[in-house]
Design a protein around this motif. Structure first.
Motif, short mmCIF file in Angstrom:
data_model
loop_
_atom_site.label_atom_id
_atom_site.label_comp_id
_atom_site.label_asym_id
_atom_site.label_seq_id
_atom_site.Cartn_x
_atom_site.Cartn_y
_atom_site.Cartn_z
N ASP A 37 -1.37 -22.12 73.33
CA ASP A 37 -2.13 -20.90 73.60
C ASP A 37 -1.19 -19.70 73.60
O ASP A 37 -0.44 -19.48 74.55
N GLU A 38 -1.26 -18.93 72.52
CA GLU A 38 -0.41 -17.74 72.36
C GLU A 38 -0.71 -16.72 73.48
O GLU A 38 0.15 -15.97 73.89
N ALA A 39 -1.96 -16.72 73.96
CA ALA A 39 -2.40 -15.75 74.98
C ALA A 39 -2.66 -16.44 76.32
O ALA A 39 -3.62 -16.12 77.02
N SER A 40 -1.80 -17.39 76.66
CA SER A 40 -1.94 -18.14 77.90
C SER A 40 -2.00 -17.20 79.12
O SER A 40 -1.22 -16.26 79.23
N LYS A 41 -2.94 -17.47 80.00
CA LYS A 41 -3.11 -16.62 81.19
C LYS A 41 -2.21 -17.08 82.34
O LYS A 41 -1.95 -18.28 82.48
N ILE A 42 -1.79 -16.12 83.13
CA ILE A 42 -1.02 -16.41 84.34
C ILE A 42 -1.80 -17.39 85.21
O ILE A 42 -3.01 -17.25 85.37
N THR A 43 -1.11 -18.40 85.74
CA THR A 43 -1.76 -19.37 86.61
C THR A 43 -1.94 -18.78 88.01
O THR A 43 -1.03 -18.12 88.53
N VAL A 44 -3.09 -19.01 88.57
CA VAL A 44 -3.38 -18.54 89.94
C VAL A 44 -3.34 -19.75 90.86
O VAL A 44 -4.08 -20.71 90.65
N GLY A 45 -2.44 -19.72 91.84
CA GLY A 45 -2.32 -20.85 92.77
C GLY A 45 -1.65 -22.04 92.11
O GLY A 45 -0.45 -22.17 92.11
N ALA A 46 -2.46 -22.91 91.52
CA ALA A 46 -1.94 -24.04 90.77
C ALA A 46 -3.08 -24.62 89.94
O ALA A 46 -4.24 -24.39 90.24
N ALA A 47 -2.72 -25.34 88.90
CA ALA A 47 -3.72 -26.02 88.08
C ALA A 47 -3.39 -27.50 88.04
O ALA A 47 -2.23 -27.89 88.14
N PHE A 48 -4.43 -28.32 87.89
CA PHE A 48 -4.23 -29.77 87.86
C PHE A 48 -4.72 -30.36 86.55
O PHE A 48 -5.77 -29.98 86.04
N MET A 49 -3.94 -31.28 86.01
CA MET A 49 -4.39 -32.05 84.85
C MET A 49 -3.87 -33.47 85.00
O MET A 49 -2.76 -33.68 85.51
N SER A 50 -4.66 -34.43 84.56
CA SER A 50 -4.13 -35.79 84.57
C SER A 50 -4.11 -36.31 83.14
O SER A 50 -4.87 -35.85 82.28
N HIS A 51 -3.20 -37.22 82.90
CA HIS A 51 -3.01 -37.72 81.54
C HIS A 51 -2.53 -39.16 81.59
O HIS A 51 -1.52 -39.47 82.21
N GLN A 52 -3.29 -40.02 80.92
CA GLN A 52 -2.95 -41.44 80.91
C GLN A 52 -2.17 -41.79 79.65
O GLN A 52 -2.57 -41.38 78.56
N VAL A 53 -1.07 -42.49 79.81
CA VAL A 53 -0.24 -42.87 78.66
C VAL A 53 0.15 -44.34 78.73
O VAL A 53 0.01 -44.98 79.78
N MET A 54 0.63 -44.85 77.62
CA MET A 54 1.21 -46.19 77.56
C MET A 54 2.72 -46.04 77.49
O MET A 54 3.23 -45.26 76.68
N THR A 55 3.44 -46.77 78.31
CA THR A 55 4.90 -46.75 78.22
C THR A 55 5.32 -47.64 77.05
O THR A 55 4.52 -48.45 76.58
N PRO A 56 6.58 -47.47 76.59
CA PRO A 56 7.06 -48.33 75.50
C PRO A 56 6.95 -49.82 75.84
O PRO A 56 6.85 -50.66 74.95
N GLU A 57 6.96 -50.14 77.14
CA GLU A 57 6.83 -51.55 77.55
C GLU A 57 5.37 -51.99 77.58
O GLU A 57 5.07 -53.11 78.00
N GLY A 58 4.47 -51.08 77.21
CA GLY A 58 3.06 -51.45 77.15
C GLY A 58 2.33 -51.37 78.47
O GLY A 58 1.27 -51.98 78.65
#
Ligand code: GTP
Ligand code: MG
Length: 174
Positions: A37-58
């Motif tokens: 996002d070239e026009a990313s807005k200043i964060t107010v307080g804090a933002a939360f995101m979760s993201h599920q991944v696989m490690t190389p060990e599976g």
């Protein structure tokens, strides 16, 4: 130990800290959604995101990412986010010496107040702005080594190095 006991925790609480404008929110957006996002807005307080991944060990691993606000007025909120964290990314921007000085402040805060086991990654963002560089890569790297932190140069804009940050953290937690 039971099977899998040595593996990474199934949930990794990770906090991003650093001066306003260094690109914390953009790094998260790049990693989680593959966008910039070239026009990313200043964060107010804090933002939360979760993201599920696989490690190389599976193994499955869920990042719970707290993207804090870098503006001075939110400074006092930071401990709420790093207190129970497994990992922290301290971000500066290679085109801002001031943001590197701020990163030193955050590393000091973490070493005083965060859990002793916290994994810290020092992230030099905006590596695409090489022509405006104010902080040599070597300076960031040696600061990171002196404090036993991971070090990555990255660009939320080009995606260079972004996945390496989170993969490096996951590996350290293994
Ligand atoms: P606060 O929320 O105020 O703490 O700022 P932040 O650290 O979250 O910054 P943000 O991610 O909002 O990005 C600030 C500005 O930098 C935006 O204009 C982004 O488009 C730009 N930016 C972020 N990452 C990069 C990058 O890797 N390269 C370049 N060239 N610009 C970037
Ligand atoms: Mg932000």
């Amino acid at each position: 130990p039971p099977p899998g006991a040595a593996g990474p925790p199934p949930r990794v609480k990770l906090v991003l800290l650093g001066d306003s404008g260094v690109g914390k929110s953009c790094l998260v957006l790049r990693y989680v959604r593959g966008q910039f996002d070239e026009a990313s807005k200043i964060t107010v307080g804090a933002a939360f995101m979760s993201h599920q991944v696989m490690t190389p060990e599976g193994k499955s691993l869920k990042f719970e990412i707290w993207d804090t606000a870098g503006q001075e007025r939110y400074l006092s909120l930071a401990p709420l986010y790093y207190r129970g964290a497994h990992a922290a990314c301290v971000v500066y921007s290679i085109d801002s010496r001031e943001s590197f000085e701020k990163a030193r402040y955050w590393v000091d805060q973490l070493q005083r107040n965060a859990p002793g086991s916290i994994v810290i990654a020092l992230v030099a963002n905006k590596s695409d702005l090489a022509d405006r560089r104010e902080v040599p890569e070597e300076e960031g790297r040696s600061f990171a080594e002196a404090h036993r932190m991971l070090f990555c140069e990255a660009s939320a804009k080009t995606a260079a190095g972004v996945a390496d940050i989170f993969e490096g953290v996951a590996m350290r937690l293994t």
